[in-house]
Design a protein around this motif. Structure first.
Motif, PDB file in Angstrom:
ATOM      1  N   MET A  12       0.833  -1.201   0.000  1.00 21.46           N
ATOM      2  CA  MET A  12       0.000   0.000   0.000  1.00 21.46           C
ATOM      3  C   MET A  12       0.871   1.256   0.000  1.00 21.46           C
ATOM      4  N   CYS A  13       1.925   1.235   0.789  1.00 15.70           N
ATOM      5  CA  CYS A  13       2.835   2.389   0.870  1.00 15.70           C
ATOM      6  C   CYS A  13       3.629   2.562  -0.418  1.00 15.70           C
ATOM      7  N   GLU A  14       4.069   1.444  -1.012  1.00 16.01           N
ATOM      8  CA  GLU A  14       4.903   1.522  -2.204  1.00 16.01           C
ATOM      9  C   GLU A  14       4.181   2.188  -3.359  1.00 16.01           C
ATOM     10  N   MET A  15       2.851   2.021  -3.432  1.00 18.73           N
ATOM     11  CA  MET A  15       2.094   2.658  -4.511  1.00 18.73           C
ATOM     12  C   MET A  15       2.247   4.165  -4.459  1.00 18.73           C
ATOM     13  N   VAL A  16       2.327   4.712  -3.247  1.00 20.46           N
ATOM     14  CA  VAL A  16       2.468   6.161  -3.087  1.00 20.46           C
ATOM     15  C   VAL A  16       3.933   6.584  -3.167  1.00 20.46           C
ATOM     16  N   LEU A  17       4.814   5.826  -2.542  1.00 22.67           N
ATOM     17  CA  LEU A  17       6.230   6.196  -2.501  1.00 22.67           C
ATOM     18  C   LEU A  17       6.875   6.196  -3.884  1.00 22.67           C
ATOM     19  N   GLU A  32      15.626   8.547   0.255  1.00 20.37           N
ATOM     20  CA  GLU A  32      15.585   7.089   0.219  1.00 20.37           C
ATOM     21  C   GLU A  32      14.343   6.652   0.996  1.00 20.37           C
ATOM     22  N   LEU A  33      13.390   6.057   0.294  1.00 18.73           N
ATOM     23  CA  LEU A  33      12.092   5.742   0.882  1.00 18.73           C
ATOM     24  C   LEU A  33      11.834   4.244   0.799  1.00 18.73           C
ATOM     25  N   GLN A  34      11.430   3.647   1.923  1.00 21.79           N
ATOM     26  CA  GLN A  34      11.107   2.225   1.883  1.00 21.79           C
ATOM     27  C   GLN A  34      10.061   1.892   2.941  1.00 21.79           C
ATOM     28  N   ALA A  35       9.333   0.793   2.681  1.00 22.52           N
ATOM     29  CA  ALA A  35       8.332   0.295   3.620  1.00 22.52           C
ATOM     30  C   ALA A  35       8.734  -1.102   4.059  1.00 22.52           C
ATOM     31  N   LEU A  36       8.684  -1.348   5.360  1.00 21.54           N
ATOM     32  CA  LEU A  36       9.134  -2.604   5.955  1.00 21.54           C
ATOM     33  C   LEU A  36       7.950  -3.269   6.655  1.00 21.54           C
ATOM     34  N   ASN A  37       7.744  -4.562   6.393  1.00 21.85           N
ATOM     35  CA  ASN A  37       6.640  -5.304   7.005  1.00 21.85           C
ATOM     36  C   ASN A  37       7.072  -5.839   8.364  1.00 21.85           C
ATOM     37  N   PHE A  38       6.441  -5.335   9.434  1.00 17.95           N
ATOM     38  CA  PHE A  38       6.883  -5.798  10.756  1.00 17.95           C
ATOM     39  C   PHE A  38       6.331  -7.179  11.107  1.00 17.95           C
ATOM     40  N   GLY A 159      -5.925   2.564   9.757  1.00 14.53           N
ATOM     41  CA  GLY A 159      -4.504   2.291   9.960  1.00 14.53           C
ATOM     42  C   GLY A 159      -3.692   3.557   9.841  1.00 14.53           C
ATOM     43  N   GLY A 160      -2.419   3.476  10.191  1.00 11.17           N
ATOM     44  CA  GLY A 160      -1.570   4.658  10.191  1.00 11.17           C
ATOM     45  C   GLY A 160      -0.888   4.953   8.872  1.00 11.17           C
ATOM     46  N   GLU A 161      -1.083   4.088   7.857  1.00  7.21           N
ATOM     47  CA  GLU A 161      -0.360   4.267   6.600  1.00  7.21           C
ATOM     48  C   GLU A 161      -0.713   5.572   5.895  1.00  7.21           C
ATOM     49  N   LEU A 162      -2.005   5.851   5.749  1.00  5.52           N
ATOM     50  CA  LEU A 162      -2.405   7.073   5.052  1.00  5.52           C
ATOM     51  C   LEU A 162      -1.917   8.315   5.784  1.00  5.52           C
ATOM     52  N   ALA A 163      -1.980   8.286   7.105  1.00  6.36           N
ATOM     53  CA  ALA A 163      -1.491   9.420   7.890  1.00  6.36           C
ATOM     54  C   ALA A 163       0.017   9.588   7.710  1.00  6.36           C
ATOM     55  N   ALA A 164       0.760   8.490   7.790  1.00  3.31           N
ATOM     56  CA  ALA A 164       2.217   8.564   7.645  1.00  3.31           C
ATOM     57  C   ALA A 164       2.605   9.043   6.252  1.00  3.31           C
ATOM     58  N   LEU A 165       1.922   8.547   5.226  1.00  2.00           N
ATOM     59  CA  LEU A 165       2.240   8.956   3.859  1.00  2.00           C
ATOM     60  C   LEU A 165       1.932  10.427   3.641  1.00  2.00           C
ATOM     61  N   THR A 166       0.916  10.936   4.308  1.00  2.00           N
ATOM     62  CA  THR A 166       0.618  12.374   4.241  1.00  2.00           C
ATOM     63  C   THR A 166       1.791  13.182   4.788  1.00  2.00           C
TER      64      THR A 166
END
Length: 266
Positions: A12-17, A32-38, A159-166
């Motif tokens: 989901m994050c990669e689509m925006v990044l 340098e932007l990356q998303a990590l699956n915890f 979830g926090g993804e949309l907020a973080a991407l903003t």
């Protein structure tokens, strides 16, 4: 700048990044932007990252172990001793700037995000965002791992993804070279403490609606004054609360009083 998002939904994050300004900033090496699956750091055979809350109640709570492990592993992978080249293992981990990374928890209880915080974060060399889901976080994440808590508004997302991407978008666009026009970020709404003045482009007339004559005059000093007056007018009409803390000159104050007299606003 390096920005990492710790999330259950990296796709989901990669689509925006990888898109628009963020994608271009990544391609240029500006950020340098990356998303990590915890979930990859869950320490159980089912790879579960949440559990029921102690004391009862609805919903599920994110466990501390996978999030702590993801952040700590990320820091160990990223930072090396500049003299020996060896992985830094002590606490606190420090970024190349000499400052430790900001580890940001996106949550409704956090500090209300605004342009001033965006400009503050834009000075950092490494940001880590923790994006949660479910009912909430184990409180030990908040108390012993994060450095900042941010909220983008008084509402709750799934979830926090949309907020973080903003937040990421608003920070990366402030990096030198991220925008095609370096003055764009300087004149944005909130950057000056006021809302931005209106913009027009070609054609000069559309369906009978004309571009203000002042913008076609070619008189740059008068155009700048018109824009400042429009910014004051728009702020007074839409966000008068911003005027209380805006840095206004004596000339601004005189224009503002005239606008108030014309409009009847206060």
């Amino acid at each position: 700048m390096r920005i990492d998002l710790i999330t259950l939904f990296p796709e989901m994050c990669e689509m925006v990044l990888g898109t628009s300004i963020l994608g271009k900033a990544r391609e240029k090496g500006i950020a340098e932007l990356q998303a990590l699956n915890f979930r990859d750091y869950a320490n159980n055979k089912h790879h579960s990252v949440d559990d029921t809350p102690y004391g009862g109640g609805g919903g599920m709570v994110l466990k501390p172990e996978p999030i702590f492990a993801a952040v700590e592993d990320l820091l160990h992978k990223v930072y090396t001793d500049p003299e020996t080249g060896r992985t830094v293992s002590g606490e606190p981990h420090t970024a190349p700037s000499g400052r430790p990374p900001r580890i940001i928890l996106m949550c409704p209880q956090g500090r209300r995000y605004n342009q001033a915080i965006a400009e503050e974060l834009a000075q950092e060399s490494h940001l880590i965002f923790i994006c949660g889901h479910y009912e909430g976080y184990d409180e030990r994440i908040r108390e012993h791992l994060v450095t900042d808590e941010l909220s983008i508004g008084d509402y709750v997302l799934t979830g926090g993804e949309l907020a973080a991407l903003t937040v990421v978008d608003s920070v990366v666009r402030l990096q030198p070279g991220a925008l095609g026009n370096e003055t764009s970020a300087v004149t944005d709404s909130f950057s000056t403490g006021l809302l931005e003045y209106p913009h027009y482009t070609r054609p000069p007339e559309f369906r009978g609606w004309k571009v203000p004559d002042m913008l076609l005059s070619g008189h740059h000093a008068n155009i700048e004054q018109w824009r400042r007056e429009q910014a004051l007018r728009r702020t007074l009409e839409r966000r008068p609360d911003l005027l209380e803390q805006a840095e206004l000159t004596d000339k601004d104050l005189r224009m503002l009083e005239r606008i108030k007299a014309e409009t009847g606003l206060s």
